[in-house]
Design a protein around this motif. Structure first.
Motif, PDB file in Angstrom:
ATOM      1  N   GLU A 183       0.850  -1.197   0.000  1.00 29.66           N
ATOM      2  CA  GLU A 183       0.000   0.000   0.000  1.00 29.66           C
ATOM      3  C   GLU A 183       0.882   1.242   0.000  1.00 29.66           C
ATOM      4  OE1 GLU A 183      -3.661   1.829  -0.133  1.00 29.66           O
ATOM      5  OE2 GLU A 183      -3.388  -0.324   0.017  1.00 29.66           O
ATOM      6  N   GLY A 184       0.592   2.200  -0.847  1.00 24.48           N
ATOM      7  CA  GLY A 184       1.332   3.448  -0.884  1.00 24.48           C
ATOM      8  C   GLY A 184       2.508   3.457  -1.840  1.00 24.48           C
ATOM      9  N   ASP A 185       2.925   2.287  -2.329  1.00 24.86           N
ATOM     10  CA  ASP A 185       4.015   2.261  -3.292  1.00 24.86           C
ATOM     11  C   ASP A 185       3.541   2.831  -4.620  1.00 24.86           C
ATOM     12  OD1 ASP A 185       5.781   1.096  -1.572  1.00 24.86           O
ATOM     13  OD2 ASP A 185       5.718  -0.894  -2.483  1.00 24.86           O
ATOM     14  N   VAL A 186       4.429   3.512  -5.309  1.00 24.42           N
ATOM     15  CA  VAL A 186       4.162   3.983  -6.667  1.00 24.42           C
ATOM     16  C   VAL A 186       5.024   3.124  -7.576  1.00 24.42           C
ATOM     17  CG1 VAL A 186       4.252   5.902  -8.258  1.00 24.42           C
ATOM     18  CG2 VAL A 186       3.666   6.307  -5.873  1.00 24.42           C
ATOM     19  N   ASN A 241      10.031   0.935  -8.536  1.00 28.01           N
ATOM     20  CA  ASN A 241       9.371   1.201  -7.259  1.00 28.01           C
ATOM     21  C   ASN A 241       9.769   2.585  -6.784  1.00 28.01           C
ATOM     22  OD1 ASN A 241       9.107  -1.533  -7.661  1.00 28.01           O
ATOM     23  ND2 ASN A 241       9.274  -2.043  -5.521  1.00 28.01           N
ATOM     24  N   ASN A 242       8.783   3.454  -6.668  1.00 25.44           N
ATOM     25  CA  ASN A 242       9.028   4.804  -6.163  1.00 25.44           C
ATOM     26  C   ASN A 242      10.216   5.473  -6.865  1.00 25.44           C
ATOM     27  OD1 ASN A 242       6.867   4.685  -4.270  1.00 25.44           O
ATOM     28  ND2 ASN A 242       8.146   3.397  -2.986  1.00 25.44           N
ATOM     29  N   GLY A 243      10.304   5.290  -8.178  1.00 27.64           N
ATOM     30  CA  GLY A 243      11.325   5.955  -8.987  1.00 27.64           C
ATOM     31  C   GLY A 243      12.618   5.205  -9.171  1.00 27.64           C
ATOM     32  N   CYS A 285      10.430   6.157 -18.095  1.00 24.96           N
ATOM     33  CA  CYS A 285      10.220   4.946 -17.302  1.00 24.96           C
ATOM     34  C   CYS A 285      10.462   5.225 -15.824  1.00 24.96           C
ATOM     35  CB  CYS A 285      11.153   3.851 -17.793  1.00 24.96           C
ATOM     36  SG  CYS A 285      10.917   2.277 -16.979  1.00 24.96           S
ATOM     37  N   VAL A 286      11.571   5.844 -15.490  1.00 26.67           N
ATOM     38  CA  VAL A 286      11.917   6.074 -14.096  1.00 26.67           C
ATOM     39  C   VAL A 286      11.067   7.174 -13.484  1.00 26.67           C
ATOM     40  CG1 VAL A 286      13.768   6.761 -12.542  1.00 26.67           C
ATOM     41  CG2 VAL A 286      14.226   5.182 -14.392  1.00 26.67           C
ATOM     42  N   ALA A 287      10.771   8.206 -14.244  1.00 26.03           N
ATOM     43  CA  ALA A 287      10.054   9.351 -13.697  1.00 26.03           C
ATOM     44  C   ALA A 287       8.545   9.260 -13.888  1.00 26.03           C
ATOM     45  CB  ALA A 287      10.581  10.639 -14.328  1.00 26.03           C
ATOM     46  N   LEU A 296      18.619   0.319 -19.818  1.00 25.45           N
ATOM     47  CA  LEU A 296      17.726   1.126 -20.651  1.00 25.45           C
ATOM     48  C   LEU A 296      16.594   1.702 -19.810  1.00 25.45           C
ATOM     49  CD1 LEU A 296      17.457  -1.095 -23.848  1.00 25.45           C
ATOM     50  CD2 LEU A 296      18.534   1.152 -23.677  1.00 25.45           C
ATOM     51  N   CYS A 297      16.046   0.884 -18.917  1.00 27.36           N
ATOM     52  CA  CYS A 297      14.985   1.372 -18.021  1.00 27.36           C
ATOM     53  C   CYS A 297      15.525   2.476 -17.123  1.00 27.36           C
ATOM     54  CB  CYS A 297      14.439   0.236 -17.163  1.00 27.36           C
ATOM     55  SG  CYS A 297      13.429  -0.942 -18.064  1.00 27.36           S
ATOM     56  N   GLU A 298      16.719   2.273 -16.594  1.00 27.37           N
ATOM     57  CA  GLU A 298      17.307   3.254 -15.686  1.00 27.37           C
ATOM     58  C   GLU A 298      17.592   4.585 -16.384  1.00 27.37           C
ATOM     59  OE1 GLU A 298      19.525   0.242 -12.587  1.00 27.37           O
ATOM     60  OE2 GLU A 298      20.617   0.912 -14.340  1.00 27.37           O
TER      61      GLU A 298
END
Length: 121
Positions: free
Chosen positions: A9-12, A55-57, A97-99, A90-92
């Motif tokens: 709960e609360g994770d983005v 997870n959360n950026g 993707c990250v933002a 690539l994701c990083e």
């Protein structure tokens, strides 16, 4: 195992689909990413692909699991661990993707448009 049971709960969270050398799309729901990956041939046919969990950026360093579920359940495939690490990089490096702000419910696609349930196939 139900993917939704593994999200706190609360994770983005965001789930970025990578194929070869490109981040194709980001989803706010792991199940949507899993459905996207189902489009590809099973196993080692086609180019390497995986789902990056954000997870959360921060992109998860665990390449084997997405929300506690094995990547194989997402139809992910890569030739070597170096290949998988390159896709994670690539994701990083993808600002989208990250933002991505899944808190706003706005999945991103390279075309710049949101991925809505109407456009998912």
């Amino acid at each position: 195992r139900d993917i939704a049971d593994n999200v706190s709960e609360g994770d983005v969270n965001a789930y970025c689909v990578v194929q070869g050398q490109e981040v194709l799309v980001a989803y706010c729901d792991a199940i949507d990413a899993q459905l996207h990956m189902a489009r590809y041939p099973i196993g080692g046919l086609g180019s390497s692909r995986l789902v990056c969990q954000v997870n959360n950026g921060s992109v998860s360093q665990d390449l084997q699991l997405v929300d506690g579920v094995p990547q194989s359940m997402f139809n992910s495939w890569w030739r070597t661990m170096e290949d998988a690490r390159a896709m994670r990089a690539l994701c990083e490096s993808s600002t989208k993707c990250v933002a991505e702000s899944c808190a706003l419910g706005l999945p991103w696609a390279p075309s710049g448009g949101a991925v809505s349930s109407a456009t998912r196939q």
